[in-house]
Scaffold this active site. Sequence first.
Site, mmCIF file in Angstrom:
data_model
loop_
_atom_site.group_PDB
_atom_site.id
_atom_site.type_symbol
_atom_site.label_atom_id
_atom_site.label_comp_id
_atom_site.label_asym_id
_atom_site.label_seq_id
_atom_site.Cartn_x
_atom_site.Cartn_y
_atom_site.Cartn_z
ATOM 1 N N CYS A 43 42.652 37.387 18.049
ATOM 2 C CA CYS A 43 42.142 37.235 19.410
ATOM 3 C C CYS A 43 43.188 36.614 20.325
ATOM 4 C CB CYS A 43 40.874 36.385 19.388
ATOM 5 S SG CYS A 43 40.266 35.999 21.025
ATOM 6 N N CYS A 48 42.120 39.922 22.143
ATOM 7 C CA CYS A 48 41.380 39.708 23.397
ATOM 8 C C CYS A 48 42.220 39.097 24.512
ATOM 9 C CB CYS A 48 40.197 38.772 23.169
ATOM 10 S SG CYS A 48 39.562 38.684 21.503
ATOM 11 N N LYS A 51 45.334 41.077 25.732
ATOM 12 C CA LYS A 51 44.762 42.303 26.298
ATOM 13 C C LYS A 51 44.210 42.053 27.694
ATOM 14 C CE LYS A 51 40.625 43.110 25.861
ATOM 15 N NZ LYS A 51 39.689 43.574 24.883
ATOM 16 N N TYR A 180 36.847 51.018 21.810
ATOM 17 C CA TYR A 180 37.140 50.207 22.991
ATOM 18 C C TYR A 180 38.606 49.848 23.131
ATOM 19 C CZ TYR A 180 37.290 45.663 20.520
ATOM 20 O OH TYR A 180 37.639 44.601 19.723
ATOM 21 N N GLU A 184 40.639 50.761 26.435
ATOM 22 C CA GLU A 184 41.202 49.678 27.256
ATOM 23 C C GLU A 184 42.699 49.867 27.476
ATOM 24 O OE1 GLU A 184 38.093 46.084 26.097
ATOM 25 O OE2 GLU A 184 39.916 46.315 24.921
ATOM 26 N N HIS A 438 21.795 39.333 47.769
ATOM 27 C CA HIS A 438 22.245 40.431 48.595
ATOM 28 C C HIS A 438 23.434 40.021 49.450
ATOM 29 C CE1 HIS A 438 21.813 44.177 50.761
ATOM 30 N NE2 HIS A 438 21.937 43.519 51.898
ATOM 31 N N GLU A 443 22.201 43.111 42.237
ATOM 32 C CA GLU A 443 20.821 43.111 42.737
ATOM 33 C C GLU A 443 20.066 44.363 42.289
ATOM 34 O OE1 GLU A 443 20.218 43.514 47.102
ATOM 35 O OE2 GLU A 443 22.357 43.890 47.213
#
Length: 461
Positions: A43, A48, A51, A180, A184, A438, A443
């Site tokens: 990681c 991670c 990356k 993934y 990525e 908003h 939302e």
Amino acid sequence: MADFDVDLFVIGAGSGGVRAARVASSYGARVMVAEEYRVGGTCVIRGCVPKKLLVYASRFAGEFEDAAGYGWTVGKPTFSWPTLIANKDREIARLEAAYTATLERFKVELVKSRAVLEDAHTVHLMATGKRVKAKNILIATGGWPHMGPNIPGLEHVISSNEAFDLPELPKRIVIQGGGYIAVEFACVFAGLGSDVTLVYRGENILRGFDDDVREHLRNEMRLRGITVACGHTVTAVDKAGDELVVHLSDASKISADKVMFAIGRRPNVMGLGLDKLGCKIHEHGGIEVDANSRTSIPHIYAVGDVTNRVNLTPVAIREGHAFADNVFGGKRVSVDHSNVPTAVFSEPEVGVIGLTEAQARETLDVVDVYKTTFRPMKATLAGRQTRTFMKLLVDGTTDRVVGCHIVGPEAGELIQVVGIAVQMKATKADFDATMAVHPTAAEELVTMREKAVSYSRAAAE
Ligand SMILES: Cc1cc2nc3c(=O)[nH]c(=O)nc-3n(C[C@H](O)[C@H](O)[C@H](O)COP(=O)(O)OP(=O)(O)OC[C@H]3O[C@@H](n4cnc5c(N)ncnc54)[C@H](O)[C@@H]3O)c2cc1C
């Protein structure tokens, strides 16, 4: 009783191993950790963290383009790959030092060595030849890129490990894989200006994700100039001067400067001495463990990617922590591997939790599907062609939200928060009762009122 040098020996100072070591030590256990490469594990060193730094770098190009619609004049930006890699390396070194300092602070003894098991209580340190007697052993050795069959020219192909340290940015890159990591890196290289072809043998990228997500992201990647070639495999790679020629299964060829495979990862079980001990390996290749991460050998445990359960950093950390709580802290903690929120740091991002539509239809009697796609507000003045996608899956019998799937900016951040609601078993009525913020994209998650479709098993029978 035999005399032990330590109460716990941890093999591997990655996400799971470091957490387990320091928590066990905090309960008073004498702990030693062996690491054969760098403290922090995949990681921190080549997963991670680096990356995500590359992902950040790759997104500036789009920001520069979009700025014009908001009145900015941006001169022609230039990019230096060596600067990015040097800065990334500095940050990784800082994190490695922080992890090492944490182990020291918790009085965990760190040994820089490969460790293998000699018997159920003896660890052999390869760097020194020393043998350590341990009352308990935790295997947290992670995983490694799998490069597939030995096709001609495989020696020219890199994995994600090398992609982090390329001397220069490839002008053209072919990436094989649909998971993934492949997706990525395709988005990172495209964002930085490389010409990217993603080759994947299946019919669509991101197998295991919701089909709408897969379709939506593939279209978005194409809009950003990435060639997504599904239904193909790389059969050979030739070197012709400085160039690589990639041969595909349909006999077509692509010229490239770099070829990367990200076709899966294998648990690091080889050469650990597990076979000698009769430690059971699961048919998926990981060490077989029970719900408490205990292997088939008493006093030997395993956590993280080496068990091939859910191969993500937070899961490895949670498993390592639970192991230490249970074995040294006298607690009874279990790790729930369901409802793990996860993100793909593609462009745009993907954030998902819970069931896919296919899984919901397979397991539930009534499934209500809510979905929306819209142009994010920022894209309007920017003139960017992109759409955000959101989907909620609701158990029509209980009204519980059982799945949420987002493709759009900050989807990773959004899904972390939605994850709390889903984990708390929130209903669609709870979502509806929540006031909107908003103007945001999020939302939409609390304002989707119309079912796109509803499936009922009874009606189908
Ligand atoms: C490119 C990439 C991107 C990723 N992105 C993400 C992401 O965005 N989010 C996420 O959650 N996860 C991500 N992951 C997955 C994540 O990195 C892993 O799930 C996580 O690191 C697993 O932790 P671990 O403790 O099981 O093993 P690791 O972190 O892999 O640690 C294992 C350690 O054991 C050491 N070791 C192995 N064998 C021995 C031995 N015999 N003796 C001594 N030491 C040994 C290794 O050198 C390594 O340091 C990514 C992975 C990759 C490859």
